[in-house]
Design a protein around this motif. Structure first.
Motif, short mmCIF file in Angstrom:
data_model
loop_
_atom_site.label_atom_id
_atom_site.label_comp_id
_atom_site.label_asym_id
_atom_site.label_seq_id
_atom_site.Cartn_x
_atom_site.Cartn_y
_atom_site.Cartn_z
N TYR A 141 -8.34 5.43 -0.10
CA TYR A 141 -8.06 4.70 1.14
C TYR A 141 -7.92 5.66 2.30
O TYR A 141 -7.50 6.80 2.14
CB TYR A 141 -6.77 3.88 0.97
CG TYR A 141 -6.97 2.57 0.24
CD1 TYR A 141 -7.45 2.55 -1.06
CD2 TYR A 141 -6.68 1.35 0.84
CE1 TYR A 141 -7.64 1.35 -1.75
CE2 TYR A 141 -6.86 0.15 0.17
CZ TYR A 141 -7.33 0.15 -1.12
OH TYR A 141 -7.52 -1.03 -1.78
N LEU A 142 -8.23 5.17 3.47
CA LEU A 142 -8.11 5.97 4.68
C LEU A 142 -6.63 6.16 5.04
O LEU A 142 -5.82 5.27 4.85
CB LEU A 142 -8.82 5.25 5.82
CG LEU A 142 -10.25 5.64 6.21
CD1 LEU A 142 -11.03 6.26 5.06
CD2 LEU A 142 -10.97 4.46 6.81
N HIS A 143 -6.31 7.33 5.60
CA HIS A 143 -4.92 7.58 5.99
C HIS A 143 -4.84 8.05 7.44
O HIS A 143 -5.85 8.13 8.14
CB HIS A 143 -4.25 8.56 5.02
CG HIS A 143 -5.01 9.85 4.83
ND1 HIS A 143 -5.22 10.74 5.85
CD2 HIS A 143 -5.62 10.38 3.73
CE1 HIS A 143 -5.90 11.78 5.40
NE2 HIS A 143 -6.16 11.59 4.12
N SER A 182 3.93 1.24 -4.66
CA SER A 182 3.40 0.01 -5.25
C SER A 182 1.89 -0.09 -5.15
O SER A 182 1.28 -0.95 -5.78
CB SER A 182 4.05 -1.20 -4.58
OG SER A 182 3.68 -1.26 -3.22
N GLY A 183 1.28 0.77 -4.37
CA GLY A 183 -0.17 0.71 -4.21
C GLY A 183 -0.59 1.49 -2.98
O GLY A 183 0.26 2.05 -2.28
N TRP A 184 -1.89 1.51 -2.71
CA TRP A 184 -2.40 2.21 -1.53
C TRP A 184 -1.80 1.63 -0.25
O TRP A 184 -1.70 2.32 0.76
CB TRP A 184 -3.92 2.11 -1.46
CG TRP A 184 -4.66 2.96 -2.44
CD1 TRP A 184 -5.21 2.56 -3.62
CD2 TRP A 184 -4.95 4.36 -2.31
NE1 TRP A 184 -5.83 3.62 -4.23
CE2 TRP A 184 -5.69 4.74 -3.47
CE3 TRP A 184 -4.68 5.33 -1.34
CZ2 TRP A 184 -6.16 6.04 -3.67
CZ3 TRP A 184 -5.14 6.63 -1.56
CH2 TRP A 184 -5.86 6.98 -2.70
N ASP A 185 -1.47 0.35 -0.29
CA ASP A 185 -0.96 -0.30 0.92
C ASP A 185 0.56 -0.45 0.88
O ASP A 185 1.12 -1.23 1.64
CB ASP A 185 -1.64 -1.66 1.12
CG ASP A 185 -1.32 -2.65 0.00
OD1 ASP A 185 -0.74 -2.22 -1.03
OD2 ASP A 185 -1.64 -3.84 0.15
N THR A 234 -1.27 5.60 4.57
CA THR A 234 -2.61 5.01 4.66
C THR A 234 -2.67 4.03 5.82
O THR A 234 -1.65 3.48 6.23
CB THR A 234 -2.94 4.25 3.37
OG1 THR A 234 -1.86 3.34 3.08
CG2 THR A 234 -3.11 5.20 2.19
N ILE A 235 -3.87 3.80 6.31
CA ILE A 235 -4.05 2.83 7.39
C ILE A 235 -3.53 1.47 6.92
O ILE A 235 -2.84 0.76 7.64
CB ILE A 235 -5.54 2.70 7.78
CG1 ILE A 235 -6.15 4.06 8.13
CG2 ILE A 235 -5.72 1.71 8.93
CD1 ILE A 235 -5.75 4.63 9.42
N SER A 236 -3.87 1.12 5.67
CA SER A 236 -3.44 -0.19 5.18
C SER A 236 -1.93 -0.25 4.98
O SER A 236 -1.32 -1.30 5.17
CB SER A 236 -4.17 -0.53 3.88
OG SER A 236 -4.01 0.49 2.93
N GLY A 237 -1.32 0.87 4.62
CA GLY A 237 0.13 0.91 4.49
C GLY A 237 0.80 0.79 5.85
O GLY A 237 1.78 0.05 6.02
N LEU A 238 0.26 1.49 6.84
CA LEU A 238 0.82 1.43 8.20
C LEU A 238 0.69 0.01 8.75
O LEU A 238 1.62 -0.51 9.38
CB LEU A 238 0.11 2.41 9.11
CG LEU A 238 0.26 3.90 8.76
CD1 LEU A 238 -0.65 4.75 9.63
CD2 LEU A 238 1.71 4.34 8.91
N ARG A 239 -0.44 -0.59 8.50
CA ARG A 239 -0.68 -1.95 9.00
C ARG A 239 0.33 -2.92 8.38
O ARG A 239 0.94 -3.73 9.06
CB ARG A 239 -2.12 -2.37 8.65
CG ARG A 239 -2.47 -3.79 9.08
CD ARG A 239 -3.96 -4.05 8.95
NE ARG A 239 -4.44 -3.88 7.60
CZ ARG A 239 -5.50 -3.15 7.26
NH1 ARG A 239 -6.20 -2.52 8.18
NH2 ARG A 239 -5.86 -3.06 5.99
N ARG A 240 0.51 -2.77 7.08
CA ARG A 240 1.46 -3.66 6.38
C ARG A 240 2.88 -3.38 6.83
O ARG A 240 3.73 -4.28 6.86
CB ARG A 240 1.30 -3.43 4.87
CG ARG A 240 1.99 -4.47 4.04
CD ARG A 240 1.65 -4.30 2.58
NE ARG A 240 2.62 -4.98 1.76
CZ ARG A 240 2.80 -4.78 0.45
NH1 ARG A 240 2.02 -3.89 -0.17
NH2 ARG A 240 3.71 -5.42 -0.21
N ARG A 241 3.14 -2.18 7.20
CA ARG A 241 4.47 -1.78 7.67
C ARG A 241 4.76 -2.38 9.05
O ARG A 241 5.91 -2.50 9.45
CB ARG A 241 4.49 -0.25 7.72
CG ARG A 241 5.73 0.38 8.28
CD ARG A 241 6.74 0.69 7.21
NE ARG A 241 7.82 1.50 7.77
CZ ARG A 241 8.14 2.72 7.36
NH1 ARG A 241 7.48 3.28 6.37
NH2 ARG A 241 9.13 3.38 7.92
#
Length: 594
Positions: free
Chosen positions: A45-47, A326-329, A335-342
């Motif tokens: 995943y992108l970070h 818990s995962g990439w997000d 990760t971009i997806s983690g930041l977005r979810r955050r």
RNA sequence: UGCUCGAUGGUGUAAUGGUAGCACAAGCGACUCUGACUCGCUUAGUCUAGGUUCGAUCCCUAGUCGGGCAGCCA
């Protein structure tokens, strides 16, 4: 439906050594237009580090009316996966949306390189999708396998590449070391015809992995290791996520990348510093082919290092595989997806990327710079709400049970014309347990025995009595509400030092709230021998909070400020109607912290 | 010890031959129905030694320190 937050003002376009180079090329009219690319390998995943590169490449395209192609650099079938392709597309779109979308280079679905002749020379060109093309997708290096193969054959014909039968171990041994020149492979002088025939048999899948390779014929004594007859193709009996079982040989990065750039008409190929040594090879391959169009050139900048953060796909993969997150997000992931979810807005990530600049200096950016960008954006854009994380009950003894006093609460004081909403003041309310001290420390502004405090948007209350149970634990605080201090009341102007947040016990919703903190306890986890030993044990705390009733219908993607507490967003993945889950994006600055 | 890139306050980044500036962080103060925001002030820097120049963060030389490179990964 999600609410996107791009309302914060975009910062002025920055300047840096790469943009200076581009500006110089524009001044001398070196290219017809500026074309950059963002070329991730779909193996993770992108970070946030990729975000820096995305903002640079798309920023340059945007500022110069050019284009930035999204390209999957998928030349190694054994490490890549469509899951990653899909996540990369989603993340890039999210980051670029509302900013540089018009400069995002995609191609028509299924399109590949067009072969053509220019001044008698063979050319391959991968065109971007024409405006209005219904189905588009990113560019894929794997789309160029045919063209790349043709270029390899051409290189052999020109006597600039040969099939080598050395084993991987022998290839290593022949390469020498940084301070020792290598020696020529015994197969280096093989005839063009023989190499051509062998390369064809490699392609047909006749040889096992590792038994032969295609190599560029450059200089085994070069001080630059990457010029010591580098491999161009390897045998890999593996199916590819895009091309299936068609290929048994796959091009290596150095061969595929420069040519992919060329095929797409890239003018400025921007990568990170570890590729500086590869630049000579990049140029060599393109020049060896005598290509008809202007050649792209490679420019390198320092990748991002962020304090208390891991910025490495490999190490982030380890966190995922070992289930440390818990995962990439996972919202703790960079990760971009983690930041977005955050709850981090794309505009804040972009602003951060612009703030840190582009240089060739290997630096460590203070994570406070990133946090500042997030708070700055959210302060301007986030709706305010009231919510109590760790409740303690207050009984306003002069209010009747069932009595409701409606108060006007400001949605965002930063707005030019702030709107308001109603919040209910009732006999029983919750306040933050931190906002009461039986034995207050010095300069404590909040509620204390015999003291007064303002309930924000409501009125001033006075503490009369502390009620405890048999064990001595406080069960409730009995207070008197001074309703003359309400807006419009005779004593509104009365000043008290402390104003605290609260929610009505009968007009609130319970919500699971996930309080996130930094994932690591050390500024440079990547520098540790084993970064998994420095995981912050308090990186996630889950509590049940009492939130203002209106938050029961919050929209995913929308970030709220819980006044005096921090910024929160509903978890897009696990929040359910009637069972809301909120993620803390970031706390407010707390200069009083004891 | 081959090649290569780099070094400016605590951190990051400007200034490309002419007043070392900005942001973050830190500290102090003002304001405040968010101990937030905002505003004001303060602390604090050109790796070293030579050279060129009227003048050097900038150009040159040497050194010091740090990063990267020897995958059939990207």
């Amino acid at each position: 439906m999600t609410v996107e937050n791009n309302a914060a003002p975009a910062p002025a376009a920055p300047t840096d050594f790469i943009r200076d180079i581009v500006a110089g090329h524009i001044a001398e009219k070196r290219y017809d237009g500026i074309v950059t690319r963002f070329p991730p390998e779909p193996n993770g995943y992108l970070h946030i580090g990729h975000a820096k590169s995305i903002c640079l490449n798309f920023g340059i395209a945007l500022e110069n009316g050019g284009r930035c192609n999204l390209r999957m650099d998928d030349t190694n079938p054994t490490k890549e996966d469509v899951e990653y392709v899909d996540s990369i597309i989603a993340d890039v779109k999210w980051l670029v949306s509302g900013w540089a979308d018009a400069h995002l280079g995609f191609k028509a679905k299924g399109a590949t390189t067009a072969k053509r002749e220019i001044n008698g020379r063979t050319d391959y060109y991968a065109a971007p999708a024409a405006p209005g093309t219904p189905a588009v997708e990113p560019f894929f290096a794997s789309d160029y396998f045919d063209a790349l193969h043709a270029c390899a054959v051409e290189l052999i014909k020109r006597g600039k590449a040969y099939v080598c039968d050395l084993s991987p171990a022998d290839t290593d041994a022949y390469r020498g070391s940084p301070d020792q020149p290598g020696k020529d492979s015994p197969f280096r002088t093989r005839s063009v015809e023989e190499s051509l025939a062998l390369f064809e048999r490699m392609r047909a899948g006749e040889f096992p992995n590792g038994t032969r390779s295609l190599r560029a014929k450059i200089d085994m004594a070069s001080p630059n290791i990457w010029l010591r007859d580098p491999l161009l193709y390897r045998i890999r009996h593996a199916d590819h996520h895009q091309t299936g079982s068609k290929w048994r040989i796959y091009p290596l990065y150095d061969f595929a990348h420069c040519l992919s750039d060329y095929f797409e008409g890239i003018t400025h190929s921007i990568c990170t510093l570890e590729f500086v040594d590869h630049r000579a090879l990049y140029d060599w391959i393109l020049e060896a082919l005598d290509l008809p169009r202007p050649l792209p050139h490679q420019y390198e900048f320092a990748k991002l290092n962020l304090g208390y953060t891991l910025v490495s796909k490999r190490k982030l993969l380890q966190l995922v595989q070992e289930k440390i997150v818990s995962g990439w997000d996972d919202p703790r992931m960079p990760t971009i997806s983690g930041l977005r979810r955050r709850g981090v807005p794309a505009a804040a990530v972009r602003h951060f990327a612009y703030n840190i600049g582009i240089t060739k200096f290997d630096s460590l950016t203070d994570v406070a710079v990133f946090e500042h960008a997030i708070r700055e954006n959210l302060n301007a854009t986030a709706q305010r709400r009231l919510g109590v994380l760790r409740p303690i009950k207050i009984v306003l003894t002069n209010l009747a049970p069932g009595e409701v006093i409606e108060c006007d609460a400001t949605n965002n004081p930063q707005d030019e014309n702030p709107t308001t909403r109603k919040v209910a003041l009732t006999r029983e309310v919750f306040i933050e347990s931190d906002d009461f001290a039986e034995v207050p420390p010095p300069k404590y502004f909040r509620l204390k025995p015999g003291g007064e405090v303002r309930l924000k948007y409501a009125c001033i209350i006075k503490l009369d009595e502390i009620v405890k149970d048999a064990s001595g634990a406080i069960t409730e605080l009995r207070c008197t509400a001074d309703l003359t201090t309400r807006p419009g009341g005779a004593n509104v102007e009365k000043k008290v030092k402390g104003t605290i947040h609260w929610v009505s016990a009968s007009h609130c919703v319970d919500a699971e709230v996930r309080l996130y903190d930094r994932l690591f306890t050390v500024p440079e986890p990547a520098a540790q021998e084993d970064f998994t030993k420095f995981i912050n044990p308090r990186s996630l705390e889950v509590i049940t909070a009492k939130l203002e009733a209106s938050l029961g219908e919050a929209l995913p993607g929308q970030v709220f400020q819980l006044e005096r507490t921090g910024y929160f967003t509903q978890d897009a993945k696990e929040s359910r109607p009637g069972k809301p889950v909120f993620n803390r994006t970031i706390t407010l600055k707390d200069t009083w912290a004891k």
